[in-house]
Design a protein around this motif. Sequence first.
Motif, PDB file in Angstrom:
ATOM      1  N   GLU A  25      24.543 -14.634 -25.634  1.00 27.96           N
ATOM      2  CA  GLU A  25      23.983 -13.499 -24.904  1.00 27.96           C
ATOM      3  C   GLU A  25      23.445 -13.936 -23.542  1.00 27.96           C
ATOM      4  N   ALA A  26      22.838 -15.105 -23.479  1.00 27.56           N
ATOM      5  CA  ALA A  26      22.331 -15.618 -22.208  1.00 27.56           C
ATOM      6  C   ALA A  26      23.484 -15.847 -21.230  1.00 27.56           C
ATOM      7  N   GLU A  27      24.588 -16.366 -21.732  1.00 28.76           N
ATOM      8  CA  GLU A  27      25.765 -16.578 -20.883  1.00 28.76           C
ATOM      9  C   GLU A  27      26.329 -15.237 -20.414  1.00 28.76           C
ATOM     10  N   GLU A  28      26.397 -14.271 -21.323  1.00 28.07           N
ATOM     11  CA  GLU A  28      26.876 -12.933 -20.959  1.00 28.07           C
ATOM     12  C   GLU A  28      25.981 -12.329 -19.885  1.00 28.07           C
ATOM     13  N   GLN A  29      24.674 -12.493 -20.032  1.00 26.52           N
ATOM     14  CA  GLN A  29      23.722 -11.962 -19.063  1.00 26.52           C
ATOM     15  C   GLN A  29      23.965 -12.568 -17.683  1.00 26.52           C
ATOM     16  N   GLN A  30      24.173 -13.882 -17.630  1.00 26.88           N
ATOM     17  CA  GLN A  30      24.417 -14.554 -16.347  1.00 26.88           C
ATOM     18  C   GLN A  30      25.701 -14.044 -15.697  1.00 26.88           C
ATOM     19  N   GLU A  31      26.754 -13.881 -16.489  1.00 20.27           N
ATOM     20  CA  GLU A  31      28.030 -13.395 -15.947  1.00 20.27           C
ATOM     21  C   GLU A  31      27.891 -11.970 -15.422  1.00 20.27           C
ATOM     22  N   LEU A  32      27.193 -11.124 -16.172  1.00 19.78           N
ATOM     23  CA  LEU A  32      26.995  -9.747 -15.732  1.00 19.78           C
ATOM     24  C   LEU A  32      26.157  -9.698 -14.450  1.00 19.78           C
ATOM     25  N   ARG A  33      25.160 -10.551 -14.361  1.00 19.80           N
ATOM     26  CA  ARG A  33      24.331 -10.594 -13.152  1.00 19.80           C
ATOM     27  C   ARG A  33      25.153 -11.033 -11.943  1.00 19.80           C
ATOM     28  N   LYS A  34      26.009 -12.040 -12.128  1.00 19.81           N
ATOM     29  CA  LYS A  34      26.866 -12.495 -11.030  1.00 19.81           C
ATOM     30  C   LYS A  34      27.783 -11.369 -10.563  1.00 19.81           C
ATOM     31  N   GLU A  35      28.360 -10.650 -11.531  1.00 21.67           N
ATOM     32  CA  GLU A  35      29.253  -9.538 -11.196  1.00 21.67           C
ATOM     33  C   GLU A  35      28.482  -8.442 -10.454  1.00 21.67           C
ATOM     34  N   TYR A  36      27.268  -8.163 -10.894  1.00 27.28           N
ATOM     35  CA  TYR A  36      26.445  -7.144 -10.258  1.00 27.28           C
ATOM     36  C   TYR A  36      26.111  -7.542  -8.820  1.00 27.28           C
ATOM     37  N   ILE A  37      25.714  -8.773  -8.615  1.00 35.23           N
ATOM     38  CA  ILE A  37      25.368  -9.248  -7.270  1.00 35.23           C
ATOM     39  C   ILE A  37      26.588  -9.195  -6.355  1.00 35.23           C
ATOM     40  N   ALA A  38      27.754  -9.588  -6.872  1.00 38.20           N
ATOM     41  CA  ALA A  38      28.979  -9.523  -6.072  1.00 38.20           C
ATOM     42  C   ALA A  38      29.291  -8.080  -5.685  1.00 38.20           C
ATOM     43  N   SER A  39      29.070  -7.158  -6.597  1.00 40.39           N
ATOM     44  CA  SER A  39      29.300  -5.743  -6.323  1.00 40.39           C
ATOM     45  C   SER A  39      28.359  -5.235  -5.238  1.00 40.39           C
ATOM     46  N   VAL A  40      27.092  -5.597  -5.319  1.00 38.13           N
ATOM     47  CA  VAL A  40      26.116  -5.179  -4.314  1.00 38.13           C
ATOM     48  C   VAL A  40      26.488  -5.758  -2.953  1.00 38.13           C
ATOM     49  N   ARG A  41      26.875  -7.013  -2.918  1.00 37.73           N
ATOM     50  CA  ARG A  41      27.266  -7.643  -1.646  1.00 37.73           C
ATOM     51  C   ARG A  41      28.479  -6.960  -1.034  1.00 37.73           C
ATOM     52  N   ASN A  42      29.483  -6.648  -1.868  1.00 37.12           N
ATOM     53  CA  ASN A  42      30.681  -5.982  -1.350  1.00 37.12           C
ATOM     54  C   ASN A  42      30.351  -4.601  -0.807  1.00 37.12           C
ATOM     55  N   ASN A  43      29.493  -3.866  -1.512  1.00 36.22           N
ATOM     56  CA  ASN A  43      29.094  -2.547  -1.025  1.00 36.22           C
ATOM     57  C   ASN A  43      28.340  -2.648   0.294  1.00 36.22           C
ATOM     58  N   LEU A  44      27.425  -3.601   0.384  1.00 39.06           N
ATOM     59  CA  LEU A  44      26.660  -3.787   1.613  1.00 39.06           C
ATOM     60  C   LEU A  44      27.573  -4.199   2.762  1.00 39.06           C
ATOM     61  N   LYS A  45      28.497  -5.094   2.494  1.00 35.92           N
ATOM     62  CA  LYS A  45      29.439  -5.530   3.529  1.00 35.92           C
ATOM     63  C   LYS A  45      30.252  -4.345   4.041  1.00 35.92           C
ATOM     64  N   GLY A  46      30.695  -3.482   3.134  1.00 44.15           N
ATOM     65  CA  GLY A  46      31.442  -2.293   3.540  1.00 44.15           C
ATOM     66  C   GLY A  46      30.626  -1.379   4.428  1.00 44.15           C
ATOM     67  N   GLN A  47      29.352  -1.217   4.086  1.00 42.20           N
ATOM     68  CA  GLN A  47      28.479  -0.383   4.910  1.00 42.20           C
ATOM     69  C   GLN A  47      28.246  -1.019   6.276  1.00 42.20           C
ATOM     70  N   LEU A  48      27.976  -2.312   6.303  1.00 45.38           N
ATOM     71  CA  LEU A  48      27.723  -2.989   7.576  1.00 45.38           C
ATOM     72  C   LEU A  48      28.960  -3.017   8.454  1.00 45.38           C
ATOM     73  N   ASP A  49      30.128  -3.180   7.842  1.00 45.91           N
ATOM     74  CA  ASP A  49      31.362  -3.214   8.622  1.00 45.91           C
ATOM     75  C   ASP A  49      31.678  -1.872   9.275  1.00 45.91           C
ATOM     76  N   SER A  50      31.115  -0.801   8.748  1.00 44.14           N
ATOM     77  CA  SER A  50      31.416   0.518   9.308  1.00 44.14           C
ATOM     78  C   SER A  50      30.405   0.967  10.357  1.00 44.14           C
ATOM     79  N   ILE A  51      29.432   0.120  10.679  1.00 45.50           N
ATOM     80  CA  ILE A  51      28.420   0.492  11.671  1.00 45.50           C
ATOM     81  C   ILE A  51      29.007   0.354  13.077  1.00 45.50           C
ATOM     82  N   THR A  52      28.865   1.432  13.841  1.00 42.43           N
ATOM     83  CA  THR A  52      29.280   1.437  15.237  1.00 42.43           C
ATOM     84  C   THR A  52      28.072   1.819  16.076  1.00 42.43           C
ATOM     85  N   ILE A  53      27.803   1.030  17.085  1.00 42.79           N
ATOM     86  CA  ILE A  53      26.694   1.295  17.994  1.00 42.79           C
ATOM     87  C   ILE A  53      27.264   1.935  19.256  1.00 42.79           C
TER      88      ILE A  53
END
Length: 77
Positions: A25-53
Amino acid sequence: MNEEKIARINELYHKSKNEGLSPEEAEEQQELRKEYIASVRNNLKGQLDSITIVNPDGTSRNLGKEHEKRKLPFGKF
C-alpha cells in the motif's frame, strides 16, 4: 488523473494516519502521488504556455513560446 485515483490517494492517506500501511500500500501511495504531481505539472505547464502578454503599444508576447526558445526544462526558471 481521475476521481477514483484521487479518492484512493485520500483513502491511503487516512489509513496511514489511523492504522498504518502495508509495504504494498505504501508503494501504491507513492506511485499515485507521483502520477498526481505529474498531472498537476502538466496542467500548470499548459496554462502557462497559453499566457500571452499584450504590451501597451499593441504588440503581444506568448510566454510559452519564449520559454520553449530558451529550452529550459519545466520548473527551471
